[in-house]
Design a protein around this motif. Sequence first.
Motif, PDB file in Angstrom:
ATOM      1  N   PRO A  54     -16.746  53.611 -22.603  1.00 44.12           N
ATOM      2  CA  PRO A  54     -16.305  54.599 -23.596  1.00 44.12           C
ATOM      3  C   PRO A  54     -14.903  54.312 -24.126  1.00 44.12           C
ATOM      4  CG  PRO A  54     -16.162  55.521 -21.395  1.00 44.12           C
ATOM      5  CD  PRO A  54     -16.843  54.190 -21.251  1.00 44.12           C
ATOM      6  N   ASN A  55     -14.647  54.749 -25.352  1.00 52.11           N
ATOM      7  CA  ASN A  55     -13.351  54.488 -25.978  1.00 52.11           C
ATOM      8  C   ASN A  55     -12.186  55.077 -25.168  1.00 52.11           C
ATOM      9  OD1 ASN A  55     -13.624  57.238 -26.542  1.00 52.11           O
ATOM     10  ND2 ASN A  55     -14.057  56.915 -28.717  1.00 52.11           N
ATOM     11  N   SER A  56     -12.450  56.170 -24.439  1.00 55.02           N
ATOM     12  CA  SER A  56     -11.402  56.823 -23.660  1.00 55.02           C
ATOM     13  C   SER A  56     -10.926  55.981 -22.473  1.00 55.02           C
ATOM     14  CB  SER A  56     -11.899  58.178 -23.138  1.00 55.02           C
ATOM     15  OG  SER A  56     -13.060  58.005 -22.338  1.00 55.02           O
ATOM     16  N   ALA A  57     -11.714  54.975 -22.086  1.00 54.26           N
ATOM     17  CA  ALA A  57     -11.359  54.136 -20.936  1.00 54.26           C
ATOM     18  C   ALA A  57     -10.411  53.002 -21.324  1.00 54.26           C
ATOM     19  CB  ALA A  57     -12.618  53.571 -20.289  1.00 54.26           C
ATOM     20  N   PHE A  58     -10.247  52.768 -22.619  1.00 56.68           N
ATOM     21  CA  PHE A  58      -9.346  51.714 -23.078  1.00 56.68           C
ATOM     22  C   PHE A  58      -7.933  52.264 -23.259  1.00 56.68           C
ATOM     23  CE2 PHE A  58     -13.527  50.281 -24.372  1.00 56.68           C
ATOM     24  CZ  PHE A  58     -13.486  48.900 -24.199  1.00 56.68           C
ATOM     25  N   VAL A 234     -17.445  52.290 -12.287  1.00 57.72           N
ATOM     26  CA  VAL A 234     -16.312  51.381 -12.267  1.00 57.72           C
ATOM     27  C   VAL A 234     -15.117  52.040 -12.940  1.00 57.72           C
ATOM     28  CG1 VAL A 234     -15.489  49.093 -12.920  1.00 57.72           C
ATOM     29  CG2 VAL A 234     -17.913  49.436 -12.383  1.00 57.72           C
ATOM     30  N   ALA A 235     -13.991  52.082 -12.236  1.00 55.78           N
ATOM     31  CA  ALA A 235     -12.777  52.679 -12.789  1.00 55.78           C
ATOM     32  C   ALA A 235     -12.362  51.967 -14.066  1.00 55.78           C
ATOM     33  CB  ALA A 235     -11.647  52.617 -11.761  1.00 55.78           C
ATOM     34  N   ASN A 236     -12.006  52.744 -15.085  1.00 56.78           N
ATOM     35  CA  ASN A 236     -11.521  52.234 -16.375  1.00 56.78           C
ATOM     36  C   ASN A 236     -12.572  51.466 -17.172  1.00 56.78           C
ATOM     37  OD1 ASN A 236      -8.912  53.273 -15.847  1.00 56.78           O
ATOM     38  ND2 ASN A 236      -8.384  51.431 -14.697  1.00 56.78           N
ATOM     39  N   VAL A 237     -13.818  51.555 -16.761  1.00 62.46           N
ATOM     40  CA  VAL A 237     -14.896  50.948 -17.546  1.00 62.46           C
ATOM     41  C   VAL A 237     -15.944  51.996 -17.903  1.00 62.46           C
ATOM     42  CG1 VAL A 237     -16.809  49.301 -17.549  1.00 62.46           C
ATOM     43  CG2 VAL A 237     -14.580  48.617 -16.656  1.00 62.46           C
TER      44      VAL A 237
END
Length: 250
Positions: A54-58, A234-237
Amino acid sequence: MTFSASTKSPDEWKVVTSAISTLVDEATFEATVEGLSFRGMDPSHVALIDIHWPNSAFQKFSCNDSIKFGVRIDEFSKLIRRGDKKDAVEVTIGENSTLLIRIKNGYNREYKVRLIESSSSSTPLPKLSFNSRVVLTPSTLDRVLSDIQVVSEYVTLGSEQPKITFSGKGDSGEANITLDQSSEGLEDISVKENSNATYSLDYLSRITKAVSSTGGSVIAEYSTKMPLRLEFRVANVGRIHFYLAPRVQD
């Protein structure tokens, strides 16, 4: 059309490319305003990976339209792995069908990769309901699969509340591992109906090793003689779903 995605480190890209490379040599990503996704099946149609990032993870994400772009995953992964843990990574669609990869942390690098023709075919997800659901740490699943792989090319999952058994056998012998709610690494188990199914260890081991270093948890869902679905958080993914067809026994 514009697409740009930035992360604080290359670790997230490494996990995604490692997971994809277990099944295919070429990958077609789809970027939308909601984020980045990939779905692909191995050539033998035994396994499928579905990734939603998701865009929020970037750290930063920009995409003003739906864009598909194809890469040779080994080449893409090789460049991403040039980054160290503290390097920021920016991936951008450039001109003339190129992908720009910028790795920055004082020592700045820019790579240009020629894109390949995107596959327009869409792989549908299997519609499944599951009787057994097991939540494990990825390191526990990796250890179990490695222990079974010593003697067998396949693993049989058997669930009966409140335990799950992993077993395998080959010419050299047999292996049996039982986990219950008191076992370290088993976080939860839920069984609607006792289940028993056999899967290829090669596929399972490769995907688990590709993702296990990230920590988090993995959810395994299956039913008797039906496909297995693994969900890696997965964290940040975001999530990585992995589907594997059961072994067809004579």
